[in-house]
Design an enzyme around this catalytic site. Sequence first.
Site, PDB file in Angstrom:
ATOM      1  N   GLU A  80      14.021  14.587   6.707  1.00  0.00           N
ATOM      2  CA  GLU A  80      15.164  14.706   6.481  1.00  0.00           C
ATOM      3  C   GLU A  80      16.134  13.943   7.632  1.00  0.00           C
ATOM      4  N   GLN A 100     -14.303 -16.365  28.154  1.00  0.00           N
ATOM      5  CA  GLN A 100     -14.981 -14.684  28.125  1.00  0.00           C
ATOM      6  C   GLN A 100     -13.736 -14.026  27.471  1.00  0.00           C
ATOM      7  N   LEU A 117      10.882  14.649   1.661  1.00  0.00           N
ATOM      8  CA  LEU A 117      10.104  15.195   2.367  1.00  0.00           C
ATOM      9  C   LEU A 117      10.773  15.731   3.883  1.00  0.00           C
ATOM     10  N   GLU A 177       4.000   9.943   7.767  1.00  0.00           N
ATOM     11  CA  GLU A 177       2.829  10.875   7.648  1.00  0.00           C
ATOM     12  C   GLU A 177       2.384  11.997   8.318  1.00  0.00           C
ATOM     13  N   SER A 195       9.385  15.650  12.586  1.00  0.00           N
ATOM     14  CA  SER A 195       7.536  15.990  12.500  1.00  0.00           C
ATOM     15  C   SER A 195       7.590  17.181  12.237  1.00  0.00           C
ATOM     16  N   ASP A 205      -1.712 -11.651  20.547  1.00  0.00           N
ATOM     17  CA  ASP A 205      -1.646 -13.500  21.769  1.00  0.00           C
ATOM     18  C   ASP A 205      -2.161 -13.717  21.444  1.00  0.00           C
ATOM     19  N   ARG A 211       0.756  -1.286   0.106  1.00  0.00           N
ATOM     20  CA  ARG A 211       0.161  -0.088  -0.176  1.00  0.00           C
ATOM     21  C   ARG A 211       0.259   0.934  -0.373  1.00  0.00           C
ATOM     22  N   HIS A 241      15.167  16.771  10.761  1.00  0.00           N
ATOM     23  CA  HIS A 241      14.182  16.920  10.570  1.00  0.00           C
ATOM     24  C   HIS A 241      13.017  15.768   9.503  1.00  0.00           C
TER      25      HIS A 241
HETATM   26  P1  TGC Z   1       1.973  24.783   9.520  1.00  0.00           P
HETATM   27  O1  TGC Z   1       2.334  26.980  10.249  1.00  0.00           O
HETATM   28  O2  TGC Z   1       0.896  24.547  10.342  1.00  0.00           O
HETATM   29  O3  TGC Z   1       1.514  25.523   7.809  1.00  0.00           O
HETATM   30  C1  TGC Z   1       2.619  25.749   7.153  1.00  0.00           C
HETATM   31  C2  TGC Z   1       1.988  25.767   6.104  1.00  0.00           C
HETATM   32  O4  TGC Z   1       1.317  25.436   5.548  1.00  0.00           O
HETATM   33  C3  TGC Z   1      -0.372  25.230   5.480  1.00  0.00           C
HETATM   34  N1  TGC Z   1      -1.093  23.884   5.361  1.00  0.00           N
HETATM   35  C4  TGC Z   1      -1.399  22.753   4.981  1.00  0.00           C
HETATM   36  N2  TGC Z   1      -2.457  22.931   4.072  1.00  0.00           N
HETATM   37  C5  TGC Z   1      -2.882  21.846   3.423  1.00  0.00           C
HETATM   38  N3  TGC Z   1      -3.098  20.786   3.698  1.00  0.00           N
HETATM   39  C6  TGC Z   1      -2.213  20.965   4.996  1.00  0.00           C
HETATM   40  N4  TGC Z   1      -3.068  19.846   6.305  1.00  0.00           N
HETATM   41  C7  TGC Z   1      -1.896  22.217   5.935  1.00  0.00           C
HETATM   42  N5  TGC Z   1      -1.130  22.342   6.506  1.00  0.00           N
HETATM   43  C8  TGC Z   1      -0.367  23.133   7.166  1.00  0.00           C
HETATM   44  C9  TGC Z   1      -0.767  26.628   6.607  1.00  0.00           C
HETATM   45  O5  TGC Z   1      -2.092  26.649   6.766  1.00  0.00           O
HETATM   46  C10 TGC Z   1       0.636  27.166   6.139  1.00  0.00           C
HETATM   47  O6  TGC Z   1       0.291  28.050   4.955  1.00  0.00           O
HETATM   48  P2  TGC Z   1       0.560  29.382   4.153  1.00  0.00           P
HETATM   49  O7  TGC Z   1       0.326  29.544   3.555  1.00  0.00           O
HETATM   50  O8  TGC Z   1       0.309  30.133   5.883  1.00  0.00           O
HETATM   51  O9  TGC Z   1       1.861  29.491   5.455  1.00  0.00           O
HETATM   52  O10 TGC Z   1       3.277  24.719   9.688  1.00  0.00           O
HETATM   53  P3  TGC Z   1       4.396  24.063  10.930  1.00  0.00           P
HETATM   54  O11 TGC Z   1       5.263  24.691  10.857  1.00  0.00           O
HETATM   55  O12 TGC Z   1       3.689  24.754  12.406  1.00  0.00           O
HETATM   56  O13 TGC Z   1       3.033  22.578  10.662  1.00  0.00           O
HETATM   57  C11 TGC Z   1       3.353  21.758  12.348  1.00  0.00           C
HETATM   58  C12 TGC Z   1       3.153  20.279  11.796  1.00  0.00           C
HETATM   59  C13 TGC Z   1       3.758  19.434  13.348  1.00  0.00           C
HETATM   60  C14 TGC Z   1       1.869  20.375  11.734  1.00  0.00           C
HETATM   61  C15 TGC Z   1       3.499  19.846  10.185  1.00  0.00           C
HETATM   62  O14 TGC Z   1       5.268  19.757   9.987  1.00  0.00           O
HETATM   63  C16 TGC Z   1       3.744  18.054  10.060  1.00  0.00           C
HETATM   64  O15 TGC Z   1       2.578  18.118   9.783  1.00  0.00           O
HETATM   65  N6  TGC Z   1       4.567  17.275  10.773  1.00  0.00           N
HETATM   66  C17 TGC Z   1       4.220  16.307  10.028  1.00  0.00           C
HETATM   67  C18 TGC Z   1       5.043  15.899   8.799  1.00  0.00           C
HETATM   68  C19 TGC Z   1       5.204  14.348   8.691  1.00  0.00           C
HETATM   69  O16 TGC Z   1       3.765  14.596   7.730  1.00  0.00           O
HETATM   70  N7  TGC Z   1       5.768  14.328   7.558  1.00  0.00           N
HETATM   71  C20 TGC Z   1       5.635  13.052   6.533  1.00  0.00           C
HETATM   72  C21 TGC Z   1       6.501  12.559   5.130  1.00  0.00           C
HETATM   73  S1  TGC Z   1       5.730  12.176   3.788  1.00  0.00           S
HETATM   74  C22 TGC Z   1       5.926  10.203   4.681  1.00  0.00           C
HETATM   75  O17 TGC Z   1       5.687   9.783   5.570  1.00  0.00           O
HETATM   76  C23 TGC Z   1       4.933   9.449   3.244  1.00  0.00           C
HETATM   77  S2  TGC Z   1       5.592   7.925   4.174  1.00  0.00           S
HETATM   78  C24 TGC Z   1       4.331   6.950   2.782  1.00  0.00           C
HETATM   79  C25 TGC Z   1       4.200   5.474   2.324  1.00  0.00           C
HETATM   80  O18 TGC Z   1       5.082   4.878   2.593  1.00  0.00           O
HETATM   81  O19 TGC Z   1       3.177   5.851   2.556  1.00  0.00           O
HETATM   82  P1  FAD Z   2      10.436  12.633  15.246  1.00  0.00           P
HETATM   83  O1  FAD Z   2      10.661  13.671  14.495  1.00  0.00           O
HETATM   84  O2  FAD Z   2      11.523  12.286  15.685  1.00  0.00           O
HETATM   85  O3  FAD Z   2       9.934  11.892  16.505  1.00  0.00           O
HETATM   86  C1  FAD Z   2      10.248  11.546  17.377  1.00  0.00           C
HETATM   87  C2  FAD Z   2       8.914  10.912  18.155  1.00  0.00           C
HETATM   88  O4  FAD Z   2       9.426  12.702  19.108  1.00  0.00           O
HETATM   89  C3  FAD Z   2       7.945  10.723  18.132  1.00  0.00           C
HETATM   90  O5  FAD Z   2       7.359   9.791  18.594  1.00  0.00           O
HETATM   91  C4  FAD Z   2       6.239  12.365  17.348  1.00  0.00           C
HETATM   92  O6  FAD Z   2       5.506  11.801  17.959  1.00  0.00           O
HETATM   93  C5  FAD Z   2       7.417  12.597  19.317  1.00  0.00           C
HETATM   94  N1  FAD Z   2       7.576  14.376  18.695  1.00  0.00           N
HETATM   95  C6  FAD Z   2       8.143  14.956  17.629  1.00  0.00           C
HETATM   96  N2  FAD Z   2       7.980  16.075  17.833  1.00  0.00           N
HETATM   97  C7  FAD Z   2       6.904  16.624  19.248  1.00  0.00           C
HETATM   98  C8  FAD Z   2       6.384  17.290  19.864  1.00  0.00           C
HETATM   99  N3  FAD Z   2       6.890  18.834  19.337  1.00  0.00           N
HETATM  100  N4  FAD Z   2       5.815  17.480  20.301  1.00  0.00           N
HETATM  101  C9  FAD Z   2       5.655  16.053  21.112  1.00  0.00           C
HETATM  102  N5  FAD Z   2       5.943  14.861  20.284  1.00  0.00           N
HETATM  103  C10 FAD Z   2       6.988  15.323  19.217  1.00  0.00           C
HETATM  104  N6  FAD Z   2       8.855  10.417   4.651  1.00  0.00           N
HETATM  105  C11 FAD Z   2       8.891  11.197   3.328  1.00  0.00           C
HETATM  106  O7  FAD Z   2       9.325  12.667   3.246  1.00  0.00           O
HETATM  107  N7  FAD Z   2       8.741  10.149   2.601  1.00  0.00           N
HETATM  108  C12 FAD Z   2       8.033   9.174   2.380  1.00  0.00           C
HETATM  109  O8  FAD Z   2       8.034   8.371   1.668  1.00  0.00           O
HETATM  110  C13 FAD Z   2       8.384   8.692   3.776  1.00  0.00           C
HETATM  111  N8  FAD Z   2       8.987   6.779   3.775  1.00  0.00           N
HETATM  112  C14 FAD Z   2       8.810   7.042   5.146  1.00  0.00           C
HETATM  113  C15 FAD Z   2       8.547   4.823   5.474  1.00  0.00           C
HETATM  114  C16 FAD Z   2       8.996   4.317   6.205  1.00  0.00           C
HETATM  115  C17 FAD Z   2       8.903   2.969   6.597  1.00  0.00           C
HETATM  116  C18 FAD Z   2       9.515   5.812   7.846  1.00  0.00           C
HETATM  117  C19 FAD Z   2       9.131   4.686   8.973  1.00  0.00           C
HETATM  118  C20 FAD Z   2       9.393   7.015   7.390  1.00  0.00           C
HETATM  119  C21 FAD Z   2       9.180   7.256   5.957  1.00  0.00           C
HETATM  120  N9  FAD Z   2       8.596   8.552   6.090  1.00  0.00           N
HETATM  121  C22 FAD Z   2       8.923   9.447   5.098  1.00  0.00           C
HETATM  122  C23 FAD Z   2       9.801   9.741   7.375  1.00  0.00           C
HETATM  123  C24 FAD Z   2       8.188   9.958   7.997  1.00  0.00           C
HETATM  124  O9  FAD Z   2       7.395  11.154   8.094  1.00  0.00           O
HETATM  125  C25 FAD Z   2       8.906  10.500   9.530  1.00  0.00           C
HETATM  126  O10 FAD Z   2       9.918   9.379  10.041  1.00  0.00           O
HETATM  127  C26 FAD Z   2       7.778  10.622  10.708  1.00  0.00           C
HETATM  128  O11 FAD Z   2       7.303  11.814   9.975  1.00  0.00           O
HETATM  129  C27 FAD Z   2       8.394  11.185  12.128  1.00  0.00           C
HETATM  130  O12 FAD Z   2       9.151  12.199  11.670  1.00  0.00           O
HETATM  131  P2  FAD Z   2      11.086  11.299  12.476  1.00  0.00           P
HETATM  132  O13 FAD Z   2      11.694  10.097  12.342  1.00  0.00           O
HETATM  133  O14 FAD Z   2      12.123  11.921  12.456  1.00  0.00           O
HETATM  134  O15 FAD Z   2      10.302  11.557  14.469  1.00  0.00           O
END
Ligand code: TGC
Ligand code: FAD
Length: 398
Positions: free
Chosen positions: A138, A290, A136, A374, A143, A347, A95, A141
């Site tokens: 690094e 149960q 995205l 994500e 979260s 389990d 997926r 960096h």
């Molecule tokens: P923040 O100030 O909240 O937002 C900055 C700008 O972005 C806009 N925005 C959004 N727009 C659309 N949809 C959303 N969900 C949005 N969330 C925020 C916001 O309006 C603002 O726009 P502008 O025009 O005012 O500049 O930014 P922040 O830095 O305070 O954000 C904090 C936080 C924690 C919410 C954010 O950094 C976050 O979501 N962190 C999680 C990182 C994450 O999800 N990484 C994913 C990496 S990719 C991945 O994991 C792929 S795995 C795929 C797989 O294998 O299936």
């Molecule tokens: P960190 O940000 O270091 O967080 C560590 C712990 O601290 C977590 O429990 C978190 O919840 C907690 N934490 C962090 N900040 C706070 C806060 N402010 N307050 C309270 N708790 C906090 N990324 C991509 O860009 N593209 C991809 O395709 C992709 N694929 C992935 C595939 C796999 C198998 C995995 C495991 C990860 C992938 N990622 C990808 C990265 C993924 O999005 C990140 O691992 C995720 O966003 C968390 O970042 P980190 O691992 O650096 O954890």
Amino acid sequence: KQSFNKDDAFLFESELKEDDRMIMETAREYAQSKLEPRALKGNQEEYFDQDIATEMGDLGLLGSYLPPEYGGVNASQTAYGLIAREVERVDSGYRSFMSVQSSLVMYPIFTFGTDEQKERFLPKLATGELVGCFGLTEPDHGSDPGSMSTTAIKTDGGWILNGAKMWITNSPIADVAVVWAKAKENKEDEGVIRGFLVEKDMEGFSAPETKYKMSLRASETGELVFEDVFVPDENTFPDIKGLKGPFMCLNSARYGIVWGAVGAAEFCYQKARQYVMERKQFGHPIGANQIPQTKLADMLTDITQMQLLAWRLGELKDSGRLHPSMVSLAKRNNCGKALEIARVSRDMHGANGITGDYRVIHHVMNLESVNTYEGTYDIHGLILGRELTGIQAFTPKG
Ligand code: TGC
Ligand code: FAD
């Protein structure tokens, strides 16, 4: 008298539109006949069979919601979610491949790309001839992607990229990477995040594999390393600027995960239900006791909530009423619940639960990643907390 459906207690599948149901059935048939037989090997040998890309492409499962001129089948968002559910019922890694290709590569090219970029990349991504990835995160960096260090410096005819991305799904096999980097030494856009399409043969670009993961072993994961990589202007998204770009992609991918987690949880619950009826201890099936019964009841209650959340979210997305905080609520709930269900099922299988053959621990380990990527469980809690109070609690105060 209406009989009770042990897999779909509130009969959500009976609410599906005919087109969505057909796509679900196609995905189910494919996942069960072609993916399930590969899943154990994929997990044990840390192996992604690249034929899966073209097989999914042939069935219209990649970028399904795009229009036909770009290789999609104009499927609804509900149908896209149903595909994720069927694929993740087998393995979250498969997926992941599908989500990244559809939501994190095809979606941004379709939404932010030029006509030339769409024509060049989308049809081949839809057939699986090309594979994409999304950079995205690094090393320093995760979260907090807004603090990223990867830079883009404007030069004649393009940009020079430096930096590194980590934990990137599909990176070692990708032909094209959607990369987010910060503009540097740029009067107009200093520090602004922009999107780039980096192709695998560009000089200075490499994508080393991350080996020996204990989770999502059937999915390719790696780094993206940029050493003075020249990316021509024609490979730059022209207009989208700021974190909004990658977050819009994440809204779509996180939505797919909401559904995917349902499939993984259903698998683990159904396996536990079957096991406790077949396995006897103290002269009776374990299911006659149960505690196993209420464990099954808890699982089905959670799964029913997860199904209804996912289905309703799909309807809201299809009707243009989705808010990103709804996605955070559902991603957090469904991933957290799926992980808990998988652990309880493990389990209930006793020692058999730790073996690959039963495939339950395989889901437990996968769901650890799904709960983290994500946006982690806690980060989605904080996104909701900010929505509810108007106060961000990501950074300590004082
Ligand atoms: P923040 O100030 O909240 O937002 C900055 C700008 O972005 C806009 N925005 C959004 N727009 C659309 N949809 C959303 N969900 C949005 N969330 C925020 C916001 O309006 C603002 O726009 P502008 O025009 O005012 O500049 O930014 P922040 O830095 O305070 O954000 C904090 C936080 C924690 C919410 C954010 O950094 C976050 O979501 N962190 C999680 C990182 C994450 O999800 N990484 C994913 C990496 S990719 C991945 O994991 C792929 S795995 C795929 C797989 O294998 O299936
Ligand atoms: P960190 O940000 O270091 O967080 C560590 C712990 O601290 C977590 O429990 C978190 O919840 C907690 N934490 C962090 N900040 C706070 C806060 N402010 N307050 C309270 N708790 C906090 N990324 C991509 O860009 N593209 C991809 O395709 C992709 N694929 C992935 C595939 C796999 C198998 C995995 C495991 C990860 C992938 N990622 C990808 C990265 C993924 O999005 C990140 O691992 C995720 O966003 C968390 O970042 P980190 O691992 O650096 O954890």
